[in-house]
Structure formats: C-alpha cells, structure tokens
Design a protein around this motif. Structure first.
Motif, short mmCIF file in Angstrom:
data_model
loop_
_atom_site.label_atom_id
_atom_site.label_comp_id
_atom_site.label_asym_id
_atom_site.label_seq_id
_atom_site.Cartn_x
_atom_site.Cartn_y
_atom_site.Cartn_z
N PHE A 163 -2.51 -1.67 -6.16
CA PHE A 163 -1.91 -0.78 -7.15
C PHE A 163 -2.98 0.03 -7.88
O PHE A 163 -2.79 1.22 -8.15
CB PHE A 163 -1.07 -1.55 -8.17
N MET A 164 -4.11 -0.61 -8.19
CA MET A 164 -5.18 0.11 -8.86
C MET A 164 -5.73 1.23 -7.98
O MET A 164 -5.95 2.34 -8.45
CB MET A 164 -6.30 -0.85 -9.26
N LEU A 165 -5.92 0.93 -6.70
CA LEU A 165 -6.39 1.97 -5.78
C LEU A 165 -5.36 3.09 -5.65
O LEU A 165 -5.71 4.27 -5.62
CB LEU A 165 -6.68 1.38 -4.41
N PHE A 166 -4.10 2.72 -5.58
CA PHE A 166 -3.05 3.72 -5.41
C PHE A 166 -3.00 4.67 -6.60
O PHE A 166 -2.94 5.89 -6.44
CB PHE A 166 -1.70 3.02 -5.23
N TYR A 167 -3.02 4.10 -7.80
CA TYR A 167 -2.86 4.93 -8.99
C TYR A 167 -4.17 5.56 -9.48
O TYR A 167 -4.17 6.68 -9.98
CB TYR A 167 -2.21 4.13 -10.12
N LEU A 168 -5.28 4.83 -9.37
CA LEU A 168 -6.54 5.35 -9.91
C LEU A 168 -7.33 6.18 -8.90
O LEU A 168 -8.08 7.08 -9.29
CB LEU A 168 -7.41 4.20 -10.42
N PRO A 176 -5.67 6.49 -1.48
CA PRO A 176 -6.61 6.79 -0.39
C PRO A 176 -6.07 6.33 0.96
O PRO A 176 -5.00 5.72 1.04
CB PRO A 176 -7.86 6.01 -0.78
N GLU A 177 -6.83 6.58 1.99
CA GLU A 177 -6.42 6.17 3.34
C GLU A 177 -6.43 4.65 3.46
O GLU A 177 -7.02 3.94 2.64
CB GLU A 177 -7.37 6.77 4.36
N GLY A 178 -5.80 4.15 4.50
CA GLY A 178 -5.65 2.71 4.70
C GLY A 178 -6.96 1.96 4.82
O GLY A 178 -7.09 0.83 4.34
N TRP A 179 -7.96 2.57 5.44
CA TRP A 179 -9.24 1.87 5.62
C TRP A 179 -9.92 1.63 4.28
O TRP A 179 -10.67 0.67 4.15
CB TRP A 179 -10.16 2.64 6.57
N VAL A 180 -9.66 2.49 3.29
CA VAL A 180 -10.26 2.29 1.96
C VAL A 180 -9.70 1.03 1.32
O VAL A 180 -10.43 0.25 0.71
CB VAL A 180 -10.04 3.52 1.06
N TYR A 181 -8.39 0.82 1.48
CA TYR A 181 -7.78 -0.41 0.96
C TYR A 181 -8.44 -1.63 1.59
O TYR A 181 -8.77 -2.59 0.90
CB TYR A 181 -6.27 -0.42 1.25
N ALA A 182 -8.62 -1.59 2.90
CA ALA A 182 -9.21 -2.73 3.60
C ALA A 182 -10.66 -2.96 3.18
O ALA A 182 -11.08 -4.10 2.98
CB ALA A 182 -9.14 -2.50 5.11
#
Length: 89
Positions: free
Chosen positions: A39-44, A48-54
């Motif tokens: 959620f933090m990555l999504f909102y802040l 980003p792309e999926g690889w950033v989450y990973a």
C-alpha cells in the motif's frame, strides 16, 4: 530460543511440534507487513511496476525473518499456553 526460561525454568516446548501454530502467526505478520509495504508503494510511489514491489518487499521479508520467528513464538506462547508477562521480572 531457549528450551527452558532462564528466569523461571518454564519449559517452552511442552510437546513435539508445539510451535507449528506459531507458523500461522508468522504468516499473518509477514502478510501484514507485505500488505502495508504494498500500500505504501502504491500510494507513495505512484503504483510502480511489479518488479519494484518484489525488489522492495522480498528483502524486507528476509530482514524481518529472525524477528518474526521470535515474535510469532512469543505470541503463540501467550495465546495458547496462557503465559502472562509480568513486568519487572
């Protein structure tokens, strides 16, 4: 983790496989941390792309694993065995 409490002598693992339930607590903690990070990555970071989450979530999961291991066992002991924490001992 100690086999016996160094302070009061309580045996932690009362039977073989006692802490298997702590695995579910650990799973919930890890899932919650990953969800919050997602959620933090999504909102802040603007979704980003999926690889950033990973790349962000996987190292954090590895870094918190030792703490998560101990915390989940402590939570399991308090929940199942009814062990109460006494401050000041």
């Amino acid at each position: 983790m100690y086999e016996f409490c160094p302070h009061c002598g309580l045996r932690y693992e009362v039977e073989p496989g006692y802490f298997i339930g702590a695995m579910y607590v650990s799973y919930a903690i890890s899932g919650g941390v990953a969800l919050v990070l997602g959620f933090m990555l999504f909102y802040l970071a603007g979704d980003p792309e999926g690889w950033v989450y990973a790349v962000v979530v996987a190292p954090v999961m590895i870094l918190i694993a030792p703490v998560n291991f101990r915390i989940s066992r402590v939570i399991w002991l308090h929940y199942v065995a009814g062990i109460k924490y006494v401050k000041g001992l």
